[in-house]
Design a protein around this motif. Sequence first.
Motif, PDB file in Angstrom:
ATOM      1  N   GLY A 114       0.815  -1.209   0.000  1.00 17.89           N
ATOM      2  CA  GLY A 114       0.000   0.000   0.000  1.00 17.89           C
ATOM      3  C   GLY A 114       0.849   1.259   0.000  1.00 17.89           C
ATOM      4  N   LEU A 115       1.900   1.286   0.798  1.00 12.55           N
ATOM      5  CA  LEU A 115       2.776   2.458   0.821  1.00 12.55           C
ATOM      6  C   LEU A 115       3.489   2.638  -0.510  1.00 12.55           C
ATOM      7  CD1 LEU A 115       4.291   2.199   4.414  1.00 12.55           C
ATOM      8  CD2 LEU A 115       2.567   3.803   3.595  1.00 12.55           C
ATOM      9  N   GLY A 116       3.857   1.536  -1.150  1.00  9.40           N
ATOM     10  CA  GLY A 116       4.492   1.627  -2.462  1.00  9.40           C
ATOM     11  C   GLY A 116       3.544   2.193  -3.508  1.00  9.40           C
ATOM     12  N   VAL A 117       2.298   1.785  -3.470  1.00 11.47           N
ATOM     13  CA  VAL A 117       1.310   2.279  -4.431  1.00 11.47           C
ATOM     14  C   VAL A 117       1.034   3.761  -4.199  1.00 11.47           C
ATOM     15  CG1 VAL A 117      -1.121   2.126  -5.083  1.00 11.47           C
ATOM     16  CG2 VAL A 117       0.240   0.073  -4.908  1.00 11.47           C
ATOM     17  N   ILE A 118       0.942   4.173  -2.951  1.00  9.01           N
ATOM     18  CA  ILE A 118       0.706   5.589  -2.661  1.00  9.01           C
ATOM     19  C   ILE A 118       1.869   6.432  -3.172  1.00  9.01           C
ATOM     20  CG2 ILE A 118       0.540   7.266  -0.772  1.00  9.01           C
ATOM     21  CD1 ILE A 118      -1.120   5.155   0.726  1.00  9.01           C
ATOM     22  N   THR A 119       3.079   5.958  -3.014  1.00  6.84           N
ATOM     23  CA  THR A 119       4.244   6.685  -3.526  1.00  6.84           C
ATOM     24  C   THR A 119       4.197   6.790  -5.046  1.00  6.84           C
ATOM     25  OG1 THR A 119       5.556   5.893  -1.657  1.00  6.84           O
ATOM     26  CG2 THR A 119       6.765   6.724  -3.572  1.00  6.84           C
ATOM     27  N   ARG A 120       3.831   5.706  -5.722  1.00  8.00           N
ATOM     28  CA  ARG A 120       3.736   5.754  -7.190  1.00  8.00           C
ATOM     29  C   ARG A 120       2.625   6.675  -7.651  1.00  8.00           C
ATOM     30  NH1 ARG A 120       3.309  -0.101  -9.292  1.00  8.00           N
ATOM     31  NH2 ARG A 120       1.993  -0.141  -7.487  1.00  8.00           N
ATOM     32  N   MET A 121       1.501   6.692  -6.945  1.00  4.15           N
ATOM     33  CA  MET A 121       0.404   7.599  -7.305  1.00  4.15           C
ATOM     34  C   MET A 121       0.850   9.052  -7.150  1.00  4.15           C
ATOM     35  SD  MET A 121      -2.987   5.764  -5.763  1.00  4.15           S
ATOM     36  CE  MET A 121      -4.070   7.098  -6.168  1.00  4.15           C
ATOM     37  N   ARG A 122       1.531   9.346  -6.056  1.00  7.29           N
ATOM     38  CA  ARG A 122       2.000  10.703  -5.819  1.00  7.29           C
ATOM     39  C   ARG A 122       3.000  11.126  -6.901  1.00  7.29           C
ATOM     40  NH1 ARG A 122       4.116  10.574  -0.439  1.00  7.29           N
ATOM     41  NH2 ARG A 122       1.951  10.568   0.169  1.00  7.29           N
ATOM     42  N   ASN A 123       3.905  10.233  -7.277  1.00  5.67           N
ATOM     43  CA  ASN A 123       4.874  10.555  -8.329  1.00  5.67           C
ATOM     44  C   ASN A 123       4.187  10.780  -9.673  1.00  5.67           C
ATOM     45  OD1 ASN A 123       6.975  10.363  -6.503  1.00  5.67           O
ATOM     46  ND2 ASN A 123       7.457   8.244  -7.025  1.00  5.67           N
ATOM     47  N   SER A 124       3.171   9.976  -9.972  1.00  9.64           N
ATOM     48  CA  SER A 124       2.439  10.149 -11.234  1.00  9.64           C
ATOM     49  C   SER A 124       1.714  11.480 -11.273  1.00  9.64           C
ATOM     50  CB  SER A 124       1.432   9.013 -11.431  1.00  9.64           C
ATOM     51  OG  SER A 124       2.086   7.792 -11.587  1.00  9.64           O
ATOM     52  N   VAL A 125       1.072  11.833 -10.173  1.00 12.26           N
ATOM     53  CA  VAL A 125       0.348  13.102 -10.128  1.00 12.26           C
ATOM     54  C   VAL A 125       1.331  14.266 -10.226  1.00 12.26           C
ATOM     55  CG1 VAL A 125      -1.068  14.589  -8.645  1.00 12.26           C
ATOM     56  CG2 VAL A 125      -1.641  12.178  -8.920  1.00 12.26           C
ATOM     57  N   ASN A 126       2.453  14.169  -9.540  1.00  8.44           N
ATOM     58  CA  ASN A 126       3.449  15.236  -9.619  1.00  8.44           C
ATOM     59  C   ASN A 126       4.030  15.367 -11.027  1.00  8.44           C
ATOM     60  OD1 ASN A 126       3.156  15.918  -6.943  1.00  8.44           O
ATOM     61  ND2 ASN A 126       4.859  14.659  -6.251  1.00  8.44           N
ATOM     62  N   ALA A 127       4.107  14.256 -11.752  1.00  4.21           N
ATOM     63  CA  ALA A 127       4.618  14.294 -13.123  1.00  4.21           C
ATOM     64  C   ALA A 127       3.549  14.767 -14.109  1.00  4.21           C
ATOM     65  CB  ALA A 127       5.128  12.920 -13.537  1.00  4.21           C
ATOM     66  N   GLY A 128       2.313  14.896 -13.654  1.00  5.82           N
ATOM     67  CA  GLY A 128       1.236  15.373 -14.515  1.00  5.82           C
ATOM     68  C   GLY A 128       0.596  14.292 -15.363  1.00  5.82           C
ATOM     69  N   ALA A 132      -1.498   2.815 -10.945  1.00  2.66           N
ATOM     70  CA  ALA A 132      -1.374   2.931  -9.496  1.00  2.66           C
ATOM     71  C   ALA A 132      -2.745   2.906  -8.824  1.00  2.66           C
ATOM     72  CB  ALA A 132      -0.617   4.207  -9.135  1.00  2.66           C
ATOM     73  N   MET A 133      -3.743   3.540  -9.447  1.00  2.00           N
ATOM     74  CA  MET A 133      -5.095   3.499  -8.876  1.00  2.00           C
ATOM     75  C   MET A 133      -5.674   2.091  -8.944  1.00  2.00           C
ATOM     76  SD  MET A 133      -6.835   7.176  -9.874  1.00  2.00           S
ATOM     77  CE  MET A 133      -7.283   6.649 -11.471  1.00  2.00           C
ATOM     78  N   PHE A 134      -5.383   1.381 -10.037  1.00  2.00           N
ATOM     79  CA  PHE A 134      -5.846  -0.004 -10.155  1.00  2.00           C
ATOM     80  C   PHE A 134      -5.194  -0.869  -9.076  1.00  2.00           C
ATOM     81  CE2 PHE A 134      -5.626  -4.280 -11.983  1.00  2.00           C
ATOM     82  CZ  PHE A 134      -6.963  -4.505 -12.236  1.00  2.00           C
ATOM     83  N   ASP A 135      -3.888  -0.678  -8.867  1.00  2.00           N
ATOM     84  CA  ASP A 135      -3.192  -1.421  -7.817  1.00  2.00           C
ATOM     85  C   ASP A 135      -3.784  -1.099  -6.444  1.00  2.00           C
ATOM     86  OD1 ASP A 135      -1.549  -2.688  -9.596  1.00  2.00           O
ATOM     87  OD2 ASP A 135       0.197  -1.423  -9.217  1.00  2.00           O
ATOM     88  N   ALA A 136      -4.093   0.164  -6.208  1.00  2.00           N
ATOM     89  CA  ALA A 136      -4.677   0.554  -4.924  1.00  2.00           C
ATOM     90  C   ALA A 136      -6.037  -0.107  -4.725  1.00  2.00           C
ATOM     91  CB  ALA A 136      -4.802   2.070  -4.845  1.00  2.00           C
ATOM     92  N   MET A 137      -6.820  -0.187  -5.799  1.00  2.00           N
ATOM     93  CA  MET A 137      -8.125  -0.830  -5.710  1.00  2.00           C
ATOM     94  C   MET A 137      -7.977  -2.319  -5.388  1.00  2.00           C
ATOM     95  SD  MET A 137     -11.049  -1.384  -8.584  1.00  2.00           S
ATOM     96  CE  MET A 137     -10.029  -2.573  -9.402  1.00  2.00           C
ATOM     97  N   LEU A 138      -7.056  -3.002  -6.071  1.00  2.00           N
ATOM     98  CA  LEU A 138      -6.871  -4.431  -5.804  1.00  2.00           C
ATOM     99  C   LEU A 138      -6.299  -4.678  -4.414  1.00  2.00           C
ATOM    100  CD1 LEU A 138      -5.651  -5.982  -9.174  1.00  2.00           C
ATOM    101  CD2 LEU A 138      -7.903  -6.030  -8.136  1.00  2.00           C
TER     102      LEU A 138
END
Length: 153
Positions: free
Chosen positions: A51-65, A71-77
């Motif tokens: 979960g912490l890894g997915v949150i970090t990837r989501m944050r990096n994706s959002v920061n990259a635009g 990452a959202m799919f991984d968070a859902m699963l």
Amino acid sequence: MARLIAFSFLLLPLIEIALFIVVGRAIGLLPTLALVILAAIMGAVLLRQQGLGVITRMRNSVNAGTVPGRAMFDAMLIGVAAVLLVLPGFLSDIVALALLIPAVRGVIFANLAGRFTVVETTTSYRRHPNPHDPWESQPKAIDLKDEDWREDR
């Protein structure tokens, strides 16, 4: 499809009870209970790590635009895995632990990604100036004459 889902919810507890009986007969009551508790603890540890890894990837994706679709799919699963870990039983634990493996989530994502179209939306409205509109190129200031100004306090 709705009937299949309803039938699955009725069938799942029966399968879990049958697996408890089979495993309990094979290894005994206390080892069976210990196995269920150990699976829940290991699942919680893996859930936190993933979960912490997915949150970090989501944050990096959002920061990259970019849209963090994977990452959202991984968070859902991972959320589905958390719900399955809360349910007592061996089948739900096996499915949950499988969902916590990144390679399994990758296979599921690859199989489902071709069937969906991702549409980017925004929750805010940003109006970009039109360079061809003469009204938008002028400054947006309002001038008042001194006689039009009054102060009411």
